[in-house]
Design an enzyme around this catalytic site. Structure first.
Site, PDB file in Angstrom:
ATOM      1  N   THR A 132      73.891  89.875  26.380  1.00  0.00           N
ATOM      2  CA  THR A 132      72.942  90.063  27.479  1.00  0.00           C
ATOM      3  C   THR A 132      73.019  88.865  28.425  1.00  0.00           C
ATOM      4  O   THR A 132      73.983  88.104  28.398  1.00  0.00           O
ATOM      5  CB  THR A 132      71.520  90.337  26.936  1.00  0.00           C
ATOM      6  OG1 THR A 132      70.675  90.727  28.014  1.00  0.00           O
ATOM      7  CG2 THR A 132      70.926  89.117  26.251  1.00  0.00           C
ATOM      8  N   ASN A 133      72.017  88.701  29.276  1.00  0.00           N
ATOM      9  CA  ASN A 133      72.013  87.615  30.262  1.00  0.00           C
ATOM     10  C   ASN A 133      70.609  87.024  30.370  1.00  0.00           C
ATOM     11  O   ASN A 133      69.696  87.447  29.669  1.00  0.00           O
ATOM     12  CB  ASN A 133      72.511  88.142  31.610  1.00  0.00           C
ATOM     13  CG  ASN A 133      71.685  89.303  32.093  1.00  0.00           C
ATOM     14  OD1 ASN A 133      70.496  89.165  32.361  1.00  0.00           O
ATOM     15  ND2 ASN A 133      72.292  90.478  32.174  1.00  0.00           N
ATOM     16  N   LYS A 134      70.431  86.086  31.284  1.00  0.00           N
ATOM     17  CA  LYS A 134      69.180  85.325  31.347  1.00  0.00           C
ATOM     18  C   LYS A 134      68.073  86.007  32.146  1.00  0.00           C
ATOM     19  O   LYS A 134      67.034  85.408  32.380  1.00  0.00           O
ATOM     20  CB  LYS A 134      69.448  83.956  31.966  1.00  0.00           C
ATOM     21  CG  LYS A 134      70.290  83.028  31.119  1.00  0.00           C
ATOM     22  CD  LYS A 134      70.375  81.673  31.812  1.00  0.00           C
ATOM     23  CE  LYS A 134      71.228  80.694  31.044  1.00  0.00           C
ATOM     24  NZ  LYS A 134      71.329  79.415  31.796  1.00  0.00           N
ATOM     25  N   SER A 135      68.267  87.236  32.587  1.00  0.00           N
ATOM     26  CA  SER A 135      67.252  87.879  33.433  1.00  0.00           C
ATOM     27  C   SER A 135      65.913  88.027  32.711  1.00  0.00           C
ATOM     28  O   SER A 135      65.849  88.456  31.568  1.00  0.00           O
ATOM     29  CB  SER A 135      67.745  89.262  33.860  1.00  0.00           C
ATOM     30  OG  SER A 135      66.689  89.955  34.483  1.00  0.00           O
TER      31      SER A 135
END
Ligand code: CTP
Ligand code: CA
Length: 224
Positions: free
Chosen positions: A33-36
């Site tokens: 995933t990512n930092k959103s």
């Protein structure tokens, strides 16, 4: 917030918004995933509701939200695309605020991936479908399509290229390296890029305020 949109410029309109970071499974217990944080998408949902719209939020990240907003929770990008496509059949506006994973794991393992000695681990990734581009290409004449552009250089040029490539009406561009902008913050500093107007630079402010500026411009685009 309702006071900002006393004239309810989006009354009678359905707005579909994506938020958060998609999660791409690796095996039954792991994902990419990512930092959103989802803050920008959720703020847009509240602003659209305050402007009188019916709002459906397709979210990969769960946050507190007013009960008037319909939330569809999704996991990976393909799930998000399917939910968005279904909702767009009856929508007037699409706002793609999600941080969509560009890649997914080519073959998700049925069982937990094990270590083997001290060998390297290589994940084979394939590209995900582009949700914004898919929506932009399928856009009906009166629908308005909005995307974001996360850039670290050549902000306006890259945003203009995304506007054209994805058939969007508005790209909200932010330089994610800049102070007061980007992932997992309460503030954002954006430039609003459309086909017909000069790019509009918005001073750094709360994401809730940036959301109101975006929704106001969306209301203009719907009537122009
Ligand atoms: N987007 C999307 N589906 C994808 C990738 C991106 O819908 N598979 C959307 C994002 O939600 C955002 C816009 O496209 O609204 C731009 O995302 P961004 O990551 O800035 O651009 P990309 O097109 O993915 O290009 P790159 O990351 O290579 O710059
Ligand atoms: Ca991307």
């Amino acid at each position: 917030q309702d006071a900002v949109f006393e004239e309810k410029p989006l009354a009678g309109k359905k707005v579909v918004i994506t938020a958060g970071g998609t999660r791409e499974p690796i095996d039954p217990v792991r994902y990419l995933t990512n930092k959103s944080s989802g803050k920008m998408g959720y703020a847009l949902a509240e602003a659209a509701r305050a402007a009188g719209a019916t709002v459906t939020l397709v979210a990969a990240t769960s946050r507190q939200v007013s009960p008037a907003i319909q939330v569809i929770l999704v996991g990976d990008t393909r799930e998000m695309l399917a939910a968005v496509q279904k909702e767009m059949a009856t929508a007037d506006v699409y706002i793609g605020a999600a941080a969509v994973s560009d890649f997914r794991v080519a073959e998700v393992a049925d069982h937990k991936v094990k270590k083997h000695g001290d060998e390297h681990m290589i994940l084979d990734l394939v590209q995900n479908p582009d949700i914004l581009k898919t929506v932009g290409e399928a856009k009906k004449p009166r629908q308005v399509v909005v995307g974001f552009a996360a850039e670290t250089e050549n902000l306006v040029e890259n945003a203009q290229a995304k506007l054209v490539k994805k058939h969007a009406d508005l790209i909200v561009a932010n330089n994610v390296l800049e102070e007061g902008a980007g992932f997992n913050k309460d503030t954002n500093k954006v430039t609003l890029v459309t086909a017909d107007q000069e790019p509009i630079q918005v001073a750094a402010k709360l994401k809730t305020e940036v959301a109101e500026d975006i929704i106001a411009l969306v209301a203009d685009l719907l009537t122009s």
